[in-house]
Design an enzyme around this catalytic site. Structure first.
Site, PDB file in Angstrom:
ATOM      1  N   GLU A 289      28.448 -11.067  23.278  1.00  0.00           N
ATOM      2  CA  GLU A 289      28.304 -12.518  23.217  1.00  0.00           C
ATOM      3  C   GLU A 289      29.059 -13.085  22.014  1.00  0.00           C
ATOM      4  O   GLU A 289      29.447 -14.253  22.008  1.00  0.00           O
ATOM      5  CB  GLU A 289      26.812 -12.876  23.115  1.00  0.00           C
ATOM      6  CG  GLU A 289      26.423 -14.039  23.992  1.00  0.00           C
ATOM      7  CD  GLU A 289      24.918 -14.214  24.142  1.00  0.00           C
ATOM      8  OE1 GLU A 289      24.484 -14.529  25.248  1.00  0.00           O
ATOM      9  OE2 GLU A 289      24.179 -14.023  23.155  1.00  0.00           O
ATOM     10  N   HIS A 310      26.591  13.629  33.092  1.00  0.00           N
ATOM     11  CA  HIS A 310      26.542  14.105  34.480  1.00  0.00           C
ATOM     12  C   HIS A 310      26.806  12.980  35.475  1.00  0.00           C
ATOM     13  O   HIS A 310      26.568  13.127  36.668  1.00  0.00           O
ATOM     14  CB  HIS A 310      25.187  14.774  34.736  1.00  0.00           C
ATOM     15  CG  HIS A 310      24.977  15.983  33.879  1.00  0.00           C
ATOM     16  ND1 HIS A 310      25.155  17.270  34.346  1.00  0.00           N
ATOM     17  CD2 HIS A 310      24.678  16.094  32.563  1.00  0.00           C
ATOM     18  CE1 HIS A 310      24.944  18.117  33.354  1.00  0.00           C
ATOM     19  NE2 HIS A 310      24.652  17.439  32.258  1.00  0.00           N
ATOM     20  N   LYS A 424      23.994 -21.305  34.394  1.00  0.00           N
ATOM     21  CA  LYS A 424      22.794 -22.159  34.361  1.00  0.00           C
ATOM     22  C   LYS A 424      23.070 -23.469  35.102  1.00  0.00           C
ATOM     23  O   LYS A 424      22.234 -23.936  35.877  1.00  0.00           O
ATOM     24  CB  LYS A 424      22.419 -22.491  32.909  1.00  0.00           C
ATOM     25  CG  LYS A 424      21.944 -21.309  32.109  1.00  0.00           C
ATOM     26  CD  LYS A 424      21.502 -21.759  30.729  1.00  0.00           C
ATOM     27  CE  LYS A 424      21.331 -20.587  29.801  1.00  0.00           C
ATOM     28  NZ  LYS A 424      21.188 -20.970  28.398  1.00  0.00           N
TER      29      LYS A 424
HETATM   30  O1  PA5 Z   1      22.250 -15.040  21.244  1.00  0.00           O
HETATM   31  C1  PA5 Z   1      21.827 -16.034  21.825  1.00  0.00           C
HETATM   32  O2  PA5 Z   1      21.753 -17.126  21.254  1.00  0.00           O
HETATM   33  C2  PA5 Z   1      21.290 -15.967  23.241  1.00  0.00           C
HETATM   34  O3  PA5 Z   1      21.453 -14.744  23.822  1.00  0.00           O
HETATM   35  C3  PA5 Z   1      19.819 -16.317  23.257  1.00  0.00           C
HETATM   36  O4  PA5 Z   1      19.134 -15.408  22.439  1.00  0.00           O
HETATM   37  C4  PA5 Z   1      19.212 -16.274  24.653  1.00  0.00           C
HETATM   38  O5  PA5 Z   1      19.975 -17.029  25.523  1.00  0.00           O
HETATM   39  C5  PA5 Z   1      17.795 -16.808  24.627  1.00  0.00           C
HETATM   40  O6  PA5 Z   1      17.764 -18.122  24.158  1.00  0.00           O
HETATM   41  P1  PA5 Z   1      16.439 -18.822  23.676  1.00  0.00           P
HETATM   42  O7  PA5 Z   1      15.891 -18.072  22.525  1.00  0.00           O
HETATM   43  O8  PA5 Z   1      16.857 -20.209  23.296  1.00  0.00           O
HETATM   44  O9  PA5 Z   1      15.470 -18.821  24.824  1.00  0.00           O
END
Ligand code: PA5
Length: 451
Positions: A289, A310, A424
């Site tokens: 990310e 394996h 989303k």
């Molecule tokens: O790193 C990030 O910001 C995302 O992966 C969030 O952790 C994830 O989308 C969850 O978001 P939230 O804590 O707002 O529910």
């Protein structure tokens, strides 16, 4: 003070001599920019000196909250997704007993996770499992509006209130969310839940050392003080004034960028301990990310060896040479088991009699690393003395700071995730969420769904 150690010799040898060293100015500049807050995404740097800013009072507050849950619950469900669950899951799996869920240990609540998928079967089976049990919920969402988490929390809150009482539910439901905004904050304030704040300047995937990770880990009965201490040690060991050659985060950031530029597009995080499976999952989110944007970024993959030797072993040994491996090598297991001798020796394994199982595992690890290097796969090795809270704290901070540096060297903003919104938007449009009317019509036409 012993630390986790990084060995890049078997990776750097795949690059032109001097390649890693040539990254020093870029790495130094990246680290200065992080320190001075002049890098892209500089409003999300709260994780950088987070370990050294955690006070004993704050740890005590988390431990006291965990005590309430531990005393009142047979199970604690952690509702969260992405950075709001993977860190806690990684630490709890790495430290926990592999068969704990079968042990029915009265002193330790079972820690369960939800809100990280939208599977009806999963949620049905979870609610069935919780029937008749005293359980609590830790509702974790920085935005407080994430669909997966909100959906699970609505179900769990209702079940908790129905099964126990509204009053008891107030005692065993905890919220970890934004200070002011989001549905999770509104609900926590209205119901009077104990709550913790996720600092504005700490992004989800960098939040494991906030209550997001610390509270579930404390609920599972592990020593969060030691976890934080380990992170503090790594904060010092990877500081900006540590010379380039001695700074493991700087070296890791340099070598992986060097490998990427040389055409190695995939990094496989490898372990030889199944307990580290979720550490790889956490690492994949952190790096994927943070770096995968603007058409750039190493693809973070993972394998659990020897299991995956394996299955994926063939590909790693002889597939396209676009990969490198990073092995997390645990020096000393926490338990001891000797391989027994057998009079008949039908399996021919008496040559191993009297040896520790770990010795066999270590030779498998060494043999694998050599074979993969011989097969053209650069190999980075991170040694961790053993799986305990302190060393996991070190490992976590090491990966975080190296990620911050590496993303900056790559030339992206490592602290945003604009690409996560695309699915989303489509999902909400397909579900007729109010506010998505225009998108609904267009997307339904596209997939041939009746309006
Ligand atoms: O790193 C990030 O910001 C995302 O992966 C969030 O952790 C994830 O989308 C969850 O978001 P939230 O804590 O707002 O529910």
């Amino acid at each position: 003070m012993s630390n986790i150690k990084l060995d890049i010799i078997n990776a750097a040898c795949f690059l032109q001599p001097g390649t890693v060293e040539a990254f020093e100015p870029k790495v130094k500049a990246a680290q200065e920019a992080l320190e001075n807050g002049t890098c892209p995404g500089n409003d999300f740097l709260g994780w950088l000196h987070l370990p050294s800013s955690i006070t004993d009072e704050f740890i005590s507050e988390i431990e006291n909250t965990a005590k309430v849950l531990r005393e009142n619950c047979e199970a604690v469900v952690v509702a969260g997704i992405g950075g709001s669950y993977l860190g806690a899951k990684a630490v709890i799996e790495a430290l926990g007993n592999s068969f704990e869920w079968l042990m029915n240990d009265k002193n330790n609540p079972t820690i369960l996770f939800a809100g990280n998928n939208i599977s009806e079967d999963y949620l049905y089976e979870l609610t069935e499992y919780l029937k008749g049990k005293r359980f609590g919920v830790i509702n974790i969402s920085k935005s407080g509006t994430t669909t997966e988490t909100a959906l699970a929390f609505r179900l769990l809150k209702k079940q908790c209130e129905n099964q126990m009482s509204k009053e008891m539910a107030r005692k065993v439901i905890v919220a970890i969310t934004d200070e002011k905004k989001g549905a999770a904050r509104i609900c926590a304030d209205k119901e009077g839940y104990k709550s913790f704040i996720i600092p504005d300047n700490v992004g989800g995937r960098f939040s494991v050392l906030t209550p997001v990770g610390l509270l579930p880990v404390a609920c599972a009965g592990f020593d969060i003080k030691a976890l934080v201490r380990g992170a503090q040690e790594m904060e010092a060991a990877c500081g900006k004034d540590v010379p380039f050659a001695e700074n493991p985060a700087a070296q890791y950031a340099a070598v992986r960028n060097g490998l990427y530029e040389s055409g190695k597009k995939i990094e496989i995080m490898v372990n030889f301990q199944p307990k580290l499976h979720f550490m790889s999952e956490w690492w994949k989110q952190l790096y994927g990310e943070s770096e995968g944007k603007e058409g750039k970024g190493i693809f973070p993959a993972s394998c659990d060896f020897t299991t995956d030797l394996h299955s994926m072993g063939q590909w790693v040994q002889e597939g396209e040479r676009s990969i490198f491996e990073t092995v997390i090598s645990v020096e000393e297991p926490n338990k001891k088991l000797l391989f027994p001798s057998d009079e008949e020796n039908l399996d021919g394994l008496n040559f191993l009699a009297g040896k520790r199982v770990d010795e066999v595992n270590k030779m498998a690890e060494l043999g694998t690393r050599l074979a993969h290097v011989d097969g053209g796969v650069p190999n980075i090795c991170i040694s961790i003395p053993r799986l305990d809270e302190k060393y996991l704290g070190q490992l976590i901070y090491f990966f975080e700071i190296a990620c911050g540096i590496s993303g900056n060297v790559l030339g992206v903003n490592p602290f945003n995730q604009p690409g996560v919104e695309a699915y989303k938007k489509n999902m909400f449009a397909l579900l007729d969420k109010p506010g998505y009317e225009a998108e609904s019509e267009a997307i339904k036409k596209r997939v041939g769904v009746e309006g």
